[in-house]
Design a protein around this motif. Structure first.
Motif, PDB file in Angstrom:
ATOM      1  N   ASP A 154       0.867  -0.760   0.247  1.00  0.00           N
ATOM      2  CA  ASP A 154       0.178  -0.330   0.025  1.00  0.00           C
ATOM      3  C   ASP A 154       1.180   0.983   0.115  1.00  0.00           C
ATOM      4  OD1 ASP A 154      -2.073  -2.035   0.024  1.00  0.00           O
ATOM      5  OD2 ASP A 154      -2.769  -1.715   2.650  1.00  0.00           O
ATOM      6  N   ALA A 155       1.982   1.249   0.715  1.00  0.00           N
ATOM      7  CA  ALA A 155       2.459   2.580   0.809  1.00  0.00           C
ATOM      8  C   ALA A 155       3.445   2.897  -0.720  1.00  0.00           C
ATOM      9  CB  ALA A 155       3.596   1.852   1.540  1.00  0.00           C
ATOM     10  N   LEU A 156       3.184   2.020  -1.417  1.00  0.00           N
ATOM     11  CA  LEU A 156       4.227   1.894  -2.834  1.00  0.00           C
ATOM     12  C   LEU A 156       3.117   1.913  -3.728  1.00  0.00           C
ATOM     13  CD1 LEU A 156       6.798   1.443  -4.678  1.00  0.00           C
ATOM     14  CD2 LEU A 156       6.029  -0.914  -4.807  1.00  0.00           C
ATOM     15  N   ALA A 157       2.156   2.236  -3.503  1.00  0.00           N
ATOM     16  CA  ALA A 157       1.178   2.445  -4.154  1.00  0.00           C
ATOM     17  C   ALA A 157       1.325   3.628  -3.596  1.00  0.00           C
ATOM     18  CB  ALA A 157      -0.251   1.500  -3.942  1.00  0.00           C
ATOM     19  N   ASP A 158       1.460   4.453  -3.070  1.00  0.00           N
ATOM     20  CA  ASP A 158       1.770   5.389  -2.280  1.00  0.00           C
ATOM     21  C   ASP A 158       2.157   6.551  -3.081  1.00  0.00           C
ATOM     22  OD1 ASP A 158      -1.518   5.323  -1.170  1.00  0.00           O
ATOM     23  OD2 ASP A 158       0.546   5.629   1.211  1.00  0.00           O
ATOM     24  N   LEU A 159       3.165   5.961  -3.078  1.00  0.00           N
ATOM     25  CA  LEU A 159       4.628   6.610  -3.272  1.00  0.00           C
ATOM     26  C   LEU A 159       4.717   6.828  -5.644  1.00  0.00           C
ATOM     27  CD1 LEU A 159       7.147   7.086  -2.996  1.00  0.00           C
ATOM     28  CD2 LEU A 159       8.393   5.223  -3.396  1.00  0.00           C
ATOM     29  N   PHE A 160       3.642   5.819  -5.566  1.00  0.00           N
ATOM     30  CA  PHE A 160       3.430   5.929  -7.453  1.00  0.00           C
ATOM     31  C   PHE A 160       2.568   7.297  -6.944  1.00  0.00           C
ATOM     32  CE2 PHE A 160       5.151   1.276  -7.961  1.00  0.00           C
ATOM     33  CZ  PHE A 160       5.881   1.872  -9.652  1.00  0.00           C
ATOM     34  N   GLY A 167      20.282  -8.411   6.780  1.00  0.00           N
ATOM     35  CA  GLY A 167      19.868  -8.977   7.390  1.00  0.00           C
ATOM     36  C   GLY A 167      18.932 -10.652   7.603  1.00  0.00           C
ATOM     37  N   MET A 168      19.497 -11.022   6.186  1.00  0.00           N
ATOM     38  CA  MET A 168      17.761 -12.652   6.148  1.00  0.00           C
ATOM     39  C   MET A 168      17.260 -12.453   6.010  1.00  0.00           C
ATOM     40  SD  MET A 168      20.245 -13.980   4.282  1.00  0.00           S
ATOM     41  CE  MET A 168      22.041 -13.961   4.570  1.00  0.00           C
ATOM     42  N   ARG A 169      16.373 -11.069   6.121  1.00  0.00           N
ATOM     43  CA  ARG A 169      15.137 -10.423   6.374  1.00  0.00           C
ATOM     44  C   ARG A 169      14.022 -11.609   5.238  1.00  0.00           C
ATOM     45  NH1 ARG A 169      15.131  -6.828  10.215  1.00  0.00           N
ATOM     46  NH2 ARG A 169      16.371  -6.754  11.937  1.00  0.00           N
ATOM     47  N   MET A 170      12.859 -11.632   5.518  1.00  0.00           N
ATOM     48  CA  MET A 170      12.006 -12.667   4.799  1.00  0.00           C
ATOM     49  C   MET A 170      10.336 -11.758   5.022  1.00  0.00           C
ATOM     50  SD  MET A 170      13.574 -16.576   6.040  1.00  0.00           S
ATOM     51  CE  MET A 170      14.889 -17.086   5.804  1.00  0.00           C
ATOM     52  N   HIS A 171       9.629 -12.007   3.264  1.00  0.00           N
ATOM     53  CA  HIS A 171       8.375 -11.869   3.024  1.00  0.00           C
ATOM     54  C   HIS A 171       7.817 -12.180   2.339  1.00  0.00           C
ATOM     55  CE1 HIS A 171      10.972  -9.487  -0.163  1.00  0.00           C
ATOM     56  NE2 HIS A 171       9.962 -10.327  -0.965  1.00  0.00           N
ATOM     57  N   ASP A 172       6.416 -12.047   2.837  1.00  0.00           N
ATOM     58  CA  ASP A 172       5.795 -13.261   1.713  1.00  0.00           C
ATOM     59  C   ASP A 172       5.816 -12.248   0.085  1.00  0.00           C
ATOM     60  OD1 ASP A 172       2.596 -13.907   2.553  1.00  0.00           O
ATOM     61  OD2 ASP A 172       2.666 -13.222   1.017  1.00  0.00           O
ATOM     62  N   ALA A 173       5.814 -13.559  -0.305  1.00  0.00           N
ATOM     63  CA  ALA A 173       5.216 -13.843  -2.039  1.00  0.00           C
ATOM     64  C   ALA A 173       4.520 -12.937  -2.553  1.00  0.00           C
ATOM     65  CB  ALA A 173       5.532 -14.576  -2.468  1.00  0.00           C
ATOM     66  N   ALA A 174       3.300 -12.861  -1.322  1.00  0.00           N
ATOM     67  CA  ALA A 174       1.918 -11.488  -2.329  1.00  0.00           C
ATOM     68  C   ALA A 174       2.381 -10.682  -2.527  1.00  0.00           C
ATOM     69  CB  ALA A 174       1.071 -11.549  -0.904  1.00  0.00           C
ATOM     70  N   TYR A 175       4.125 -10.029  -1.447  1.00  0.00           N
ATOM     71  CA  TYR A 175       3.964  -8.779  -1.900  1.00  0.00           C
ATOM     72  C   TYR A 175       4.502  -8.541  -3.673  1.00  0.00           C
ATOM     73  CZ  TYR A 175       7.093  -4.505  -1.641  1.00  0.00           C
ATOM     74  OH  TYR A 175       7.846  -3.280  -1.508  1.00  0.00           O
ATOM     75  N   LEU A 192       1.501  -3.147  -9.665  1.00  0.00           N
ATOM     76  CA  LEU A 192       1.707  -1.758  -9.654  1.00  0.00           C
ATOM     77  C   LEU A 192       2.478  -1.334 -10.679  1.00  0.00           C
ATOM     78  CD1 LEU A 192       2.002  -1.393  -5.576  1.00  0.00           C
ATOM     79  CD2 LEU A 192       0.117  -0.834  -7.045  1.00  0.00           C
ATOM     80  N   CYS A 193       3.727  -2.043 -11.076  1.00  0.00           N
ATOM     81  CA  CYS A 193       5.087  -1.701 -11.851  1.00  0.00           C
ATOM     82  C   CYS A 193       4.169  -1.380 -12.878  1.00  0.00           C
ATOM     83  CB  CYS A 193       5.236  -2.649 -11.730  1.00  0.00           C
ATOM     84  SG  CYS A 193       6.765  -1.734 -10.929  1.00  0.00           S
ATOM     85  N   ASP A 194       3.415  -2.267 -13.679  1.00  0.00           N
ATOM     86  CA  ASP A 194       2.586  -2.341 -14.698  1.00  0.00           C
ATOM     87  C   ASP A 194       1.203  -1.349 -15.096  1.00  0.00           C
ATOM     88  OD1 ASP A 194       4.079  -4.798 -15.376  1.00  0.00           O
ATOM     89  OD2 ASP A 194       2.397  -5.947 -14.933  1.00  0.00           O
TER      90      ASP A 194
END
Ligand SMILES: *Cc1c(COP(=O)(O)O)cnc(C)c1O
Length: 463
Positions: free
Chosen positions: A215-221, A242-250, A257-259
């Motif tokens: 959502d924050a990225l959408a705002d930035l766009f 720091g080997m931080r992982m995230h959900d693939a949905a992101y 959003l790029c498209d």
């Protein structure tokens, strides 16, 4: 652990000669040799490194995430030797050679695909990860310039991301330790919150955290219409951060959003590529394909520096013109070096002949099993895993709100404690992780787990 005195003497002499002439990467040289031991290595075999001191060290971090199939893997070593006897290097402008062509064909054949999207279709070579990132950024920017969209000059990058050390790559990186000093030199990028699940708000699931970051990225766009030429990110796993992982949905949201805004998506798979996170490329876990993909580190199986930037046909076509100015006039002397390409081809052969991805699934499951008792330690938090990468935080009481005082250098203590037990770990701050070569066997994994357990004890005893 004492070894033969003559071997100790040999190691001592190498240390002395080294410190007389070498300036080591990513090191406060003043810490050598008293705070930080210096380990001269004579040879490697499989997951082992053999020191001049007669001791062996298990390479728990694949020598900065580069090694895949083991040190001095004979099939890769032979492929390089064979190629060296035929053609060691040739200019890749105006000339061509078989290993560069064959490797490009094979990389494109295994690159992530997404239904309804044109596949990655062209390969541009450079010679390290940072250079590959520079290539991708310049391509994205230049493509819009060629189209007459002169306002599309901004790159979006993720907080806590890492893309290398050269000034362009550093400009889209957000690890303060590497960036802060050079900040006055860096081009301005737009940073967007990381979907890092460790930074989730209390009560927030990894999926919700990813949603919030998207959502924050959408705002930035929305705030920069028509100005963003590309988003660059490390899919699934922010390594140096720091080997931080995230959900693939992101990643799916970012792709959308790029498209929607016409910006390119650059997947920096320099560290995650070639099976590290369980699939050949991390993008596959989200079912997305990027417009540009950067590969390096494991590309040659960890033998030689090489990077490849994969681009879509549309990107490539944007540079075709009668004008040389519209061409991508980027080059490095060793672009597409035949030895490095031969090593990469041999590494890809091993993936197929040894069923590496499948075997890794069993190895990863064993890593999880052996690490489970570590998660119970009172100062361990957020033990997490993505394929052949397993990581956790050392934090007071296992509470993310109470990190250890950085002055205690808990990570450094863990490093030294593991090294004494014959295991190379290299914590990122207070994050300990395992990223062993894929050939690691069960006895080696048990040693890794034992040494890690002891390192946690030693490192946190002071606190
Ligand atoms: C290591 C790394 C780089 C930089 O690669 P070098 O070969 O060290 O220049 C870029 N991106 C990511 C994600 C990396 O982990």
């Amino acid at each position: 652990m004492l070894t033969d005195p003559s071997l100790q003497e040999s190691a001592r002499r190498w240390r002395e000669r080294d410190l007389a002439v070498l300036w080591h990467p990513c090191t406060q040289m003043r810490e050598h040799p008293d705070v930080l031991p210096l380990v001269p290595v004579e040879r490697g075999e499989g997951a082992w490194l053999f020191g001049y001191d007669g001791r062996r060290y298990l390479d728990g971090i694949s020598s900065w995430w580069t090694n895949l199939h083991g040190h001095a893997e004979p099939r890769i070593a032979q492929a390089i030797a064979r190629q060296a006897g035929v053609l060691e290097q040739v200019i890749l402008a105006g000339f061509s050679h078989a290993p560069a062509v064959e490797l490009a064909e094979r990389l494109l054949a295994i690159a992530p695909r997404q239904e309804g999207r044109a596949p990655l279709a062209k390969v541009f070579y450079a010679d390290n990860g940072s250079a590959g990132v520079e290539v991708a950024l310049k391509m994205a920017f230049h493509w819009f310039r060629n189209r007459g969209e002169a306002r599309r000059t901004k790159f979006v990058a993720l907080e806590n991301g890492y893309h290398g050390e050269t000034l362009g790559a550093l400009a889209v990186g957000d690890v303060p330790l590497y960036r802060r000093v050079y900040a006055p030199l860096l081009a301005q990028a737009l940073f967007t919150p990381s979907p890092d699940a460790y930074q989730a708000a209390p009560g927030e699931s990894p999926a919700q955290c990813a949603q919030r970051a998207a959502d924050a990225l959408a705002d930035l766009f929305d705030r920069h219409p028509g100005e963003i030429c590309a988003v660059i990110l490390e899919p699934r796993l922010q390594c140096a951060g720091g080997m931080r992982m995230h959900d693939a949905a992101y990643l799916r949201r970012v792709r959308e959003l790029c498209d929607a805004s016409g910006a390119f998506l650059v997947a920096d798979e320099v560290a995650t590529g070639f099976g590290r996170t369980g699939t050949m490329f991390a993008c596959e876990q989200a079912g997305i394909a990027p417009d540009l993909m950067c590969l390096s580190k494991g590309l040659t199986g960890g033998f030689l520096p090489l990077s490849a930037v994969l681009a879509t046909q549309m990107l490539y076509d944007g540079f075709l013109d009668d004008s040389r100015e519209r061409a991508f006039l980027h080059s490095h002397s060793y672009t597409g070096n035949p030895l490095a390409c031969a090593a990469a081809l041999a590494s890809l052969d091993i993936f197929a002949s040894d069923g590496v991805l499948e075997r890794n699934r069993a190895t990863a499951a064993r890593m999880a099993e052996l690490a489970a008792p570590l998660a119970a330690h009172p100062h361990v938090a957020d033990l997490r895993q993505a394929g052949m990468v397993l990581a956790f935080e050392l934090t007071r009481g296992g509470d993310r709100a109470t990190p250890f005082d950085p002055a205690l250098r808990v990570g450094l203590r863990a490093y030294r404690a593991a090294l004494e037990r014959g295991v190379l770990l290299r914590p990122l701050g207070d994050v300990l992780y395992w990223m062993p070569p894929y050939c690691v066997d069960d006895a080696q994994l048990r040693l890794l787990a034992e040494a890690t357990g002891a390192a946690i004890e030693d490192a946190t005893a002071c606190a």
